[in-house]
Design an enzyme around this catalytic site. Structure first.
Site, PDB file in Angstrom:
ATOM      1  N   LYS A 231      -4.964 -52.317   4.873  1.00 51.65           N
ATOM      2  CA  LYS A 231      -6.317 -52.067   5.393  1.00 51.65           C
ATOM      3  C   LYS A 231      -6.277 -52.057   6.917  1.00 51.65           C
ATOM      4  O   LYS A 231      -5.935 -53.045   7.547  1.00 51.65           O
ATOM      5  CB  LYS A 231      -7.285 -53.151   4.894  1.00 51.65           C
ATOM      6  CG  LYS A 231      -8.680 -53.081   5.520  1.00 51.65           C
ATOM      7  CD  LYS A 231      -9.648 -54.113   4.916  1.00 51.65           C
ATOM      8  CE  LYS A 231     -10.982 -54.163   5.677  1.00 51.65           C
ATOM      9  NZ  LYS A 231     -11.911 -55.187   5.141  1.00 51.65           N
ATOM     10  N   ASP A 236     -14.721 -54.390  12.361  1.00 52.14           N
ATOM     11  CA  ASP A 236     -15.691 -54.337  11.265  1.00 52.14           C
ATOM     12  C   ASP A 236     -17.017 -54.945  11.730  1.00 52.14           C
ATOM     13  O   ASP A 236     -17.185 -56.160  11.730  1.00 52.14           O
ATOM     14  CB  ASP A 236     -15.136 -55.097  10.051  1.00 52.14           C
ATOM     15  CG  ASP A 236     -16.057 -55.008   8.837  1.00 52.14           C
ATOM     16  OD1 ASP A 236     -17.042 -54.232   8.893  1.00 52.14           O
ATOM     17  OD2 ASP A 236     -15.777 -55.702   7.836  1.00 52.14           O
ATOM     18  N   LYS A 243     -23.122 -57.283  10.421  1.00 48.08           N
ATOM     19  CA  LYS A 243     -22.754 -58.692  10.299  1.00 48.08           C
ATOM     20  C   LYS A 243     -23.478 -59.517  11.351  1.00 48.08           C
ATOM     21  O   LYS A 243     -23.666 -59.045  12.476  1.00 48.08           O
ATOM     22  CB  LYS A 243     -21.246 -58.866  10.549  1.00 48.08           C
ATOM     23  CG  LYS A 243     -20.337 -58.427   9.435  1.00 48.08           C
ATOM     24  CD  LYS A 243     -18.873 -58.669   9.841  1.00 48.08           C
ATOM     25  CE  LYS A 243     -17.908 -58.113   8.820  1.00 48.08           C
ATOM     26  NZ  LYS A 243     -17.904 -58.830   7.537  1.00 48.08           N
ATOM     27  N   ASP A 254      -9.521 -57.256  11.347  1.00 50.80           N
ATOM     28  CA  ASP A 254      -9.737 -56.613  10.050  1.00 50.80           C
ATOM     29  C   ASP A 254      -8.714 -55.505   9.771  1.00 50.80           C
ATOM     30  O   ASP A 254      -8.780 -54.828   8.755  1.00 50.80           O
ATOM     31  CB  ASP A 254     -11.175 -56.093   9.953  1.00 50.80           C
ATOM     32  CG  ASP A 254     -11.722 -56.156   8.532  1.00 50.80           C
ATOM     33  OD1 ASP A 254     -11.148 -56.898   7.708  1.00 50.80           O
ATOM     34  OD2 ASP A 254     -12.718 -55.472   8.255  1.00 50.80           O
ATOM     35  N   ASP A 313     -20.851 -53.098   4.472  1.00 50.99           N
ATOM     36  CA  ASP A 313     -19.871 -54.092   4.897  1.00 50.99           C
ATOM     37  C   ASP A 313     -18.737 -54.257   3.870  1.00 50.99           C
ATOM     38  O   ASP A 313     -17.750 -54.926   4.153  1.00 50.99           O
ATOM     39  CB  ASP A 313     -20.578 -55.432   5.150  1.00 50.99           C
ATOM     40  CG  ASP A 313     -19.749 -56.377   5.983  1.00 50.99           C
ATOM     41  OD1 ASP A 313     -18.714 -55.941   6.532  1.00 50.99           O
ATOM     42  OD2 ASP A 313     -20.145 -57.564   6.098  1.00 50.99           O
ATOM     43  N   GLU A 315     -16.538 -52.137   3.193  1.00 48.64           N
ATOM     44  CA  GLU A 315     -15.907 -50.879   3.596  1.00 48.64           C
ATOM     45  C   GLU A 315     -14.420 -50.838   3.296  1.00 48.64           C
ATOM     46  O   GLU A 315     -13.838 -49.776   3.116  1.00 48.64           O
ATOM     47  CB  GLU A 315     -16.132 -50.646   5.107  1.00 48.64           C
ATOM     48  CG  GLU A 315     -15.130 -51.329   6.054  1.00 48.64           C
ATOM     49  CD  GLU A 315     -15.156 -52.835   5.984  1.00 48.64           C
ATOM     50  OE1 GLU A 315     -16.167 -53.404   5.523  1.00 48.64           O
ATOM     51  OE2 GLU A 315     -14.157 -53.468   6.390  1.00 48.64           O
ATOM     52  N   ARG A 317     -12.615 -51.729   0.702  1.00 46.98           N
ATOM     53  CA  ARG A 317     -12.233 -51.179  -0.606  1.00 46.98           C
ATOM     54  C   ARG A 317     -12.424 -49.664  -0.647  1.00 46.98           C
ATOM     55  O   ARG A 317     -11.749 -48.970  -1.386  1.00 46.98           O
ATOM     56  CB  ARG A 317     -13.011 -51.900  -1.724  1.00 46.98           C
ATOM     57  CG  ARG A 317     -14.486 -51.649  -1.715  1.00 46.98           C
ATOM     58  CD  ARG A 317     -15.244 -52.694  -2.521  1.00 46.98           C
ATOM     59  NE  ARG A 317     -15.296 -53.985  -1.806  1.00 46.98           N
ATOM     60  CZ  ARG A 317     -15.808 -55.109  -2.312  1.00 46.98           C
ATOM     61  NH1 ARG A 317     -16.300 -55.114  -3.542  1.00 46.98           N
ATOM     62  NH2 ARG A 317     -15.829 -56.222  -1.603  1.00 46.98           N
TER      63      ARG A 317
HETATM   64  N1  BES Z   1     -13.555 -57.731   6.514  1.00 45.43           N
HETATM   65  C1  BES Z   1     -14.510 -58.301   5.639  1.00 45.43           C
HETATM   66  C2  BES Z   1     -13.966 -59.502   4.864  1.00 45.43           C
HETATM   67  C3  BES Z   1     -13.626 -60.707   5.637  1.00 45.43           C
HETATM   68  C4  BES Z   1     -14.610 -61.481   6.218  1.00 45.43           C
HETATM   69  C5  BES Z   1     -12.314 -61.117   5.675  1.00 45.43           C
HETATM   70  C6  BES Z   1     -14.261 -62.621   6.879  1.00 45.43           C
HETATM   71  C7  BES Z   1     -11.978 -62.261   6.330  1.00 45.43           C
HETATM   72  C8  BES Z   1     -12.955 -63.009   6.945  1.00 45.43           C
HETATM   73  C9  BES Z   1     -14.956 -57.289   4.603  1.00 45.43           C
HETATM   74  O1  BES Z   1     -15.011 -55.982   5.048  1.00 45.43           O
HETATM   75  C10 BES Z   1     -16.331 -57.692   4.199  1.00 45.43           C
HETATM   76  O2  BES Z   1     -17.201 -57.675   5.021  1.00 45.43           O
HETATM   77  N2  BES Z   1     -16.490 -58.080   2.933  1.00 45.43           N
HETATM   78  C11 BES Z   1     -17.730 -58.509   2.421  1.00 45.43           C
HETATM   79  C12 BES Z   1     -17.945 -57.818   1.096  1.00 45.43           C
HETATM   80  C13 BES Z   1     -19.324 -57.976   0.546  1.00 45.43           C
HETATM   81  C14 BES Z   1     -20.342 -57.250   1.402  1.00 45.43           C
HETATM   82  C15 BES Z   1     -19.337 -57.441  -0.876  1.00 45.43           C
HETATM   83  C16 BES Z   1     -17.676 -60.015   2.254  1.00 45.43           C
HETATM   84  O3  BES Z   1     -16.642 -60.523   1.832  1.00 45.43           O
HETATM   85  O4  BES Z   1     -18.665 -60.673   2.559  1.00 45.43           O
HETATM   86 ZN    ZN Z   2     -13.765 -55.442   6.539  1.00 46.08          ZN
HETATM   87 MN    MN Z   3     -16.828 -55.485   5.977  1.00 45.96          MN
END
Ligand code: BES
Ligand code: ZN
Ligand code: MN
Length: 462
Positions: A231, A236, A243, A254, A313, A315, A317
């Site tokens: 990734k 992000d 966020k 990220d 958010d 994104e 996947r």
């Molecule tokens: N990059 C983030 C995940 C992340 C957050 C990794 C903090 C490490 C530390 C990812 O893109 C994300 O925002 N995921 C969301 C998914 C949700 C909206 C379904 C998450 O995990 O909150």
């Molecule tokens: Zn992310």
């Molecule tokens: Mn995200």
């Protein structure tokens, strides 16, 4: 990038003895007079240092290893014990003059090099002071290759998004390819919009020169068909589902999945084991602008499956799905994804223990054991079939962000797996890629996770 290095193997180094803490006190190595260390209160506790006087200064040192442990029962927080010697010993070259029977000197040497990493792109850092002569019987090239992969991953993650956007990440991949004779293709612009619609949708709101792209590296030579997908979200913001500041602060990391697959490729290439390897990186910035993708949009993926965007958010996947679909088209023996994918993985296991998912029990065991034995712990979580229903409730084939908030790491992994048909084995790593507080051998900042687990498991898998 600074290259990891050992001290030259000449006569100028001072002896370092590693001392275990036995039941009745320290187990004194042959050739060491215990009188002085005893009087100085040296017990052989893990990380304890005793400098030995002699000549006109320090003639040598003892370093405590604590209670005897095998790699299997070495607790994760003690996994780089010898890194503390690298930090504590006075300047100059040191050589291992004695260690307990069975001590893993290659691991100690790696720990030492891990401790000497500095991120000095923006400010002069203190140079590593105590240097180790590569211990006898240790494969210096292999240890240096592992350290170089880790250094690269850390450098890429530590560099802020202003200097590590999709273009700079592409350049880092091109530099790696040039160092090792790999081929590079990059898909961007209209071609990306046509062939990798979800990578394009996520990345299209980024500013000039920072557009989305798919980076594709191939290493020539014979070897198992292994494809690593990382990734590469260079920043992000969360997109329109923005966020909060507290969650956005660290989001330069990220692209940690991309940094880790590049780090692993660097290690494999230095070891001469990269033949047959392919590395794919969807590199994007999840930005906010008038042309950003929106909540509610339905995207048609490369594979043809439609995806309703419930949260911009989620994104990672989306961009990984199109890259995984491409990877699966040529049916690799092993397909691996590494991604800073979910906060849920951190809630489940914390920052130090990345979950991984793999349907093949033998491969999962090989990965787990390699991680455990090489101080790179990972923990298996399931592709839990009954939760498939959670990713398909909406008006499209798939939903990128199931409501309810349960099992977020699993539902993200299930989403990715939908795009991997054709690969003989698929393994997914949901990593953190960051060391929140400094620990031996692991300075605060970007961190490799899972690289050595995969490296050492590979001969048993593909
Ligand atoms: N990059 C983030 C995940 C992340 C957050 C990794 C903090 C490490 C530390 C990812 O893109 C994300 O925002 N995921 C969301 C998914 C949700 C909206 C379904 C998450 O995990 O909150
Ligand atoms: Zn992310
Ligand atoms: Mn995200």
């Amino acid at each position: 990038m600074t290259d990891p290095a050992f001290a030259p193997d000449d006569a100028g180094s001072r002896p370092l003895w590693l001392v275990e803490q036995g039941g009745d006190g320290p187990v004194w190595p042959a050739g060491v007079d215990p009188a002085f260390p005893r009087a100085a209160g040296f017990l052989g506790k893990a990380g304890q240092v005793c400098l030995l006087p002699g000549g006109d200064g320090v003639s040598g040192a003892l370093f405590g290893l604590g209670r005897p442990r095998t790699p299997a029962d070495r607790p994760a927080r003690e996994r780089f014990t010898l890194a503390r010697a690298a930090e504590a010993l006075p300047e100059g070259a040191w050589h291992l003059a004695g260690a307990p029977e069975g001590y893993d000197a290659a691991h100690g040497a790696l720990a030492w090099l891990f401790a000497q990493y500095r991120f000095d792109r923006y400010k002069t850092a203190d140079a590593p002071r105590a240097r180790l002569v590569c211990p006898d019987g240790v494969d210096a090239a292999a240890v240096l290759a592992m350290a170089a992969g880790e250094y690269l991953a850390r450098d890429l993650i530590n560099t802020p998004a202003s200097d590590m956007g999709p273009a700079e990440l592409e350049q880092a991949a091109r530099d790696l390819a040039a160092r090792h004779g790999a081929g590079v293709t990059v898909v961007a612009g209209d071609e990306l919009a046509r062939d990798f619609p979800m990578i394009h949708a996520v990345g299209r709101a980024a500013g000039p020169g920072r557009g989305p792209r798919l980076i594709d590296l191939r290493f020539p030579g014979d070897g198992p068909a292994v494809t690593l997908v990382g990734k590469g979200v260079c920043f992000d913001t969360g997109g329109l589902d923005i966020k909060p500041a507290s969650s956005m602060g660290l989001m330069k990391k990220d692209m940690g999945g991309a940094a880790n697959v590049l780090g692993l490729a660097e290690t494999l290439a230095r070891m001469g084991r990269a033949g047959g390897l392919r590395v794919l990186i969807p590199a994007v910035e999840n930005a906010i602008a008038g042309d950003a993708f929106r909540p509610g949009d339905v995207l048609t993926s490369r594979k043809g499956l439609t995806v309703e965007v419930n949260n911009t958010d989620a994104e990672g996947r989306l961009v990984l799905a199109d890259a995984l679909a491409l990877a699966a088209e040529e049916a690799p023996a092993l397909l691996v994804s590494m991604a800073t994918l979910t906060g849920a993985a951190r809630v489940a296991l914390g920052p130090d223990l990345p979950p991984f998912f793999c349907d093949d029990d033998a491969v999962a065991d090989a990965l787990y054991q390699a991680g455990r034995d090489h101080a790179d712990p990972i923990w298996r979580m399931p592709f839990w079939e009954p939760y498939e229903a959670m990713i398909e409730p909406a008006i499209a084939d798939l939903d990128n962000a199931p409501g309810g908030g349960f099992a977020g790491a699993i539902t993200a992994a299930l989403f990715l797996r939908r795009f991997t048909d054709g690969a003989q084995v698929y393994a997914h790593f949901d990593i953190y890629g960051w060391q929140p507080t400094a620990a031996p051998g692991r300075p605060k900042g970007g961190a490799g996770q899972g690289m050595r687990a995969i490296l050492h498991a590979l001969p048993r898998i593909a």
